[in-house]
Motif scaffolding. Sequence first.
Motif, mmCIF file in Angstrom:
data_model
loop_
_atom_site.group_PDB
_atom_site.id
_atom_site.type_symbol
_atom_site.label_atom_id
_atom_site.label_comp_id
_atom_site.label_asym_id
_atom_site.label_seq_id
_atom_site.Cartn_x
_atom_site.Cartn_y
_atom_site.Cartn_z
ATOM 1 N N THR A 1 28.252 -78.863 41.644
ATOM 2 C CA THR A 1 28.233 -78.257 40.316
ATOM 3 C C THR A 1 27.117 -77.223 40.286
ATOM 4 O OG1 THR A 1 29.079 -80.277 39.301
ATOM 5 C CG2 THR A 1 27.989 -78.692 37.845
ATOM 6 N N LEU A 2 27.494 -75.961 40.069
ATOM 7 C CA LEU A 2 26.545 -74.860 40.055
ATOM 8 C C LEU A 2 25.824 -74.802 38.710
ATOM 9 C CD1 LEU A 2 28.951 -72.155 41.509
ATOM 10 C CD2 LEU A 2 27.468 -73.714 42.779
ATOM 11 N N ASP A 3 24.554 -74.430 38.750
ATOM 12 C CA ASP A 3 23.730 -74.234 37.543
ATOM 13 C C ASP A 3 22.766 -73.094 37.854
ATOM 14 O OD1 ASP A 3 22.166 -74.353 35.273
ATOM 15 O OD2 ASP A 3 21.314 -76.319 35.722
ATOM 16 N N VAL A 4 23.204 -71.859 37.555
ATOM 17 C CA VAL A 4 22.482 -70.661 37.984
ATOM 18 C C VAL A 4 21.932 -69.916 36.774
ATOM 19 C CG1 VAL A 4 22.700 -68.452 39.198
ATOM 20 C CG2 VAL A 4 23.980 -70.454 39.999
ATOM 21 N N ARG A 5 20.690 -69.448 36.917
ATOM 22 C CA ARG A 5 20.061 -68.587 35.916
ATOM 23 C C ARG A 5 19.359 -67.461 36.654
ATOM 24 N NH1 ARG A 5 20.014 -73.674 34.126
ATOM 25 N NH2 ARG A 5 20.505 -74.071 31.956
ATOM 26 N N SER A 6 19.591 -66.228 36.173
ATOM 27 C CA SER A 6 19.008 -65.059 36.815
ATOM 28 C C SER A 6 18.626 -64.022 35.770
ATOM 29 C CB SER A 6 20.001 -64.404 37.778
ATOM 30 O OG SER A 6 20.265 -65.226 38.878
ATOM 31 N N LEU A 7 17.652 -63.208 36.135
ATOM 32 C CA LEU A 7 17.288 -62.037 35.353
ATOM 33 C C LEU A 7 17.604 -60.830 36.213
ATOM 34 C CD1 LEU A 7 15.925 -60.833 32.811
ATOM 35 C CD2 LEU A 7 13.774 -60.923 34.095
ATOM 36 N N VAL A 8 18.391 -59.892 35.650
ATOM 37 C CA VAL A 8 18.724 -58.674 36.372
ATOM 38 C C VAL A 8 18.352 -57.470 35.518
ATOM 39 C CG1 VAL A 8 20.562 -59.742 37.732
ATOM 40 C CG2 VAL A 8 21.133 -58.634 35.570
ATOM 41 N N GLU A 9 18.125 -56.348 36.187
ATOM 42 C CA GLU A 9 17.813 -55.102 35.511
ATOM 43 C C GLU A 9 18.851 -54.065 35.892
ATOM 44 O OE1 GLU A 9 14.163 -51.906 34.911
ATOM 45 O OE2 GLU A 9 13.885 -53.631 36.237
ATOM 46 N N THR A 10 19.447 -53.430 34.881
ATOM 47 C CA THR A 10 20.460 -52.413 35.142
ATOM 48 C C THR A 10 19.814 -51.174 35.749
ATOM 49 O OG1 THR A 10 20.281 -51.426 32.951
ATOM 50 C CG2 THR A 10 21.876 -53.237 33.217
ATOM 51 N N ASP A 11 20.639 -50.316 36.305
ATOM 52 C CA ASP A 11 20.111 -49.105 36.933
ATOM 53 C C ASP A 11 19.474 -48.150 35.931
ATOM 54 O OD1 ASP A 11 22.514 -48.378 35.755
ATOM 55 O OD2 ASP A 11 23.230 -47.228 37.465
ATOM 56 N N ASP A 12 19.716 -48.382 34.625
ATOM 57 C CA ASP A 12 19.065 -47.561 33.599
ATOM 58 C C ASP A 12 18.036 -48.344 32.776
ATOM 59 O OD1 ASP A 12 20.990 -49.064 32.316
ATOM 60 O OD2 ASP A 12 21.923 -47.388 31.278
ATOM 61 N N GLY A 13 17.553 -49.467 33.330
ATOM 62 C CA GLY A 13 16.388 -50.143 32.783
ATOM 63 C C GLY A 13 16.599 -51.258 31.776
ATOM 64 N N ALA A 14 17.829 -51.673 31.510
ATOM 65 C CA ALA A 14 18.065 -52.782 30.576
ATOM 66 C C ALA A 14 17.920 -54.115 31.301
ATOM 67 C CB ALA A 14 19.460 -52.669 29.968
ATOM 68 N N LEU A 15 17.282 -55.089 30.634
ATOM 69 C CA LEU A 15 17.180 -56.437 31.188
ATOM 70 C C LEU A 15 18.329 -57.293 30.667
ATOM 71 C CD1 LEU A 15 13.349 -57.130 30.960
ATOM 72 C CD2 LEU A 15 14.696 -56.601 33.003
ATOM 73 N N LEU A 16 18.953 -58.041 31.592
ATOM 74 C CA LEU A 16 20.066 -58.925 31.268
ATOM 75 C C LEU A 16 19.776 -60.316 31.797
ATOM 76 C CD1 LEU A 16 23.011 -56.696 32.588
ATOM 77 C CD2 LEU A 16 22.020 -56.650 30.295
ATOM 78 N N PHE A 17 19.977 -61.319 30.964
ATOM 79 C CA PHE A 17 19.930 -62.710 31.405
ATOM 80 C C PHE A 17 21.345 -63.085 31.814
ATOM 81 C CE2 PHE A 17 20.343 -67.279 30.153
ATOM 82 C CZ PHE A 17 19.528 -67.805 31.131
ATOM 83 N N LEU A 18 21.499 -63.625 33.001
ATOM 84 C CA LEU A 18 22.790 -64.036 33.550
ATOM 85 C C LEU A 18 22.723 -65.526 33.820
ATOM 86 C CD1 LEU A 18 25.557 -63.655 34.998
ATOM 87 C CD2 LEU A 18 24.263 -62.943 37.009
ATOM 88 N N GLN A 19 23.677 -66.256 33.263
ATOM 89 C CA GLN A 19 23.719 -67.699 33.470
ATOM 90 C C GLN A 19 25.153 -68.094 33.786
ATOM 91 O OE1 GLN A 19 22.427 -69.914 30.055
ATOM 92 N NE2 GLN A 19 22.836 -71.878 30.990
ATOM 93 N N TYR A 20 25.314 -68.980 34.784
ATOM 94 C CA TYR A 20 26.663 -69.488 35.019
ATOM 95 C C TYR A 20 26.633 -70.883 35.605
ATOM 96 C CZ TYR A 20 26.305 -67.762 39.936
ATOM 97 O OH TYR A 20 25.935 -67.504 41.238
ATOM 98 N N SER A 21 27.714 -71.586 35.290
ATOM 99 C CA SER A 21 27.984 -72.870 35.915
ATOM 100 C C SER A 21 29.270 -72.683 36.709
ATOM 101 C CB SER A 21 28.130 -73.980 34.866
ATOM 102 O OG SER A 21 29.169 -73.662 33.979
ATOM 103 N N GLY A 22 29.615 -73.701 37.457
ATOM 104 C CA GLY A 22 30.832 -73.600 38.251
ATOM 105 C C GLY A 22 30.971 -74.777 39.187
ATOM 106 N N ARG A 23 31.946 -74.671 40.077
ATOM 107 C CA ARG A 23 32.258 -75.761 41.005
ATOM 108 C C ARG A 23 32.506 -75.233 42.408
ATOM 109 N NH1 ARG A 23 31.576 -80.942 38.778
ATOM 110 N NH2 ARG A 23 32.610 -81.017 36.788
ATOM 111 N N VAL A 24 32.225 -76.111 43.365
ATOM 112 C CA VAL A 24 32.574 -75.865 44.760
ATOM 113 C C VAL A 24 32.888 -77.216 45.406
ATOM 114 C CG1 VAL A 24 30.142 -75.907 45.503
ATOM 115 C CG2 VAL A 24 31.868 -74.787 46.945
ATOM 116 N N ASP A 25 33.945 -77.251 46.220
ATOM 117 C CA ASP A 25 34.344 -78.460 46.938
ATOM 118 C C ASP A 25 33.632 -78.461 48.289
ATOM 119 O OD1 ASP A 25 35.535 -80.527 48.322
ATOM 120 O OD2 ASP A 25 37.586 -79.808 48.032
ATOM 121 N N LEU A 26 32.697 -79.392 48.471
ATOM 122 C CA LEU A 26 31.901 -79.450 49.702
ATOM 123 C C LEU A 26 32.364 -80.542 50.662
ATOM 124 C CD1 LEU A 26 28.443 -78.964 47.973
ATOM 125 C CD2 LEU A 26 29.742 -77.265 49.265
#
Length: 141
Positions: A68-93
């Motif tokens: 079960t994925l639990d991801v949080r990231s901060l990214v900056e666009t090429d024109d300087g905007a900050l974006l919070f990116l969060q996602y969950s998800g699944r993978v069969d291991l």
Amino acid sequence: MSSELTLVPLATMVAELRPPKVLLRTPAGTRMIYEVAAGHISGDRLKAKLAGSSSADWMLVGPDGTGTLDVRSLVETDDGALLFLQYSGRVDLTDGDVAPLYATPRFETGDPRYGWLNKLQAVGKGTLTGNTLTYDLYELR
């Protein structure tokens, strides 16, 4: 209004992962923490790169091999905007082969140029090759 879902291409997201920190036999399962060393998002409407060093996946692997994925990231666009990116998800291991990862990214920003991202739900399918994680992201409509 139609109840049919449409997938609209959003971007490709690529992340370089550090080797995981593994916590075995926690009460919830095996915790695998993947810190993100570098990353970028590239699409017609969205171009961004990882900002800072706080991005990580706090994946939990259950006894049946479901990750079960639990991801949080901060990214900056090429024109300087900050974006919070969060996602969950699944993978069969359970299989030794590389399995696809399925994710449901959401974005948050206060920058009016990217306010449209606050209103959308994205989905993605990813692959992990070595330490490189690549997702194809789509907007659900």
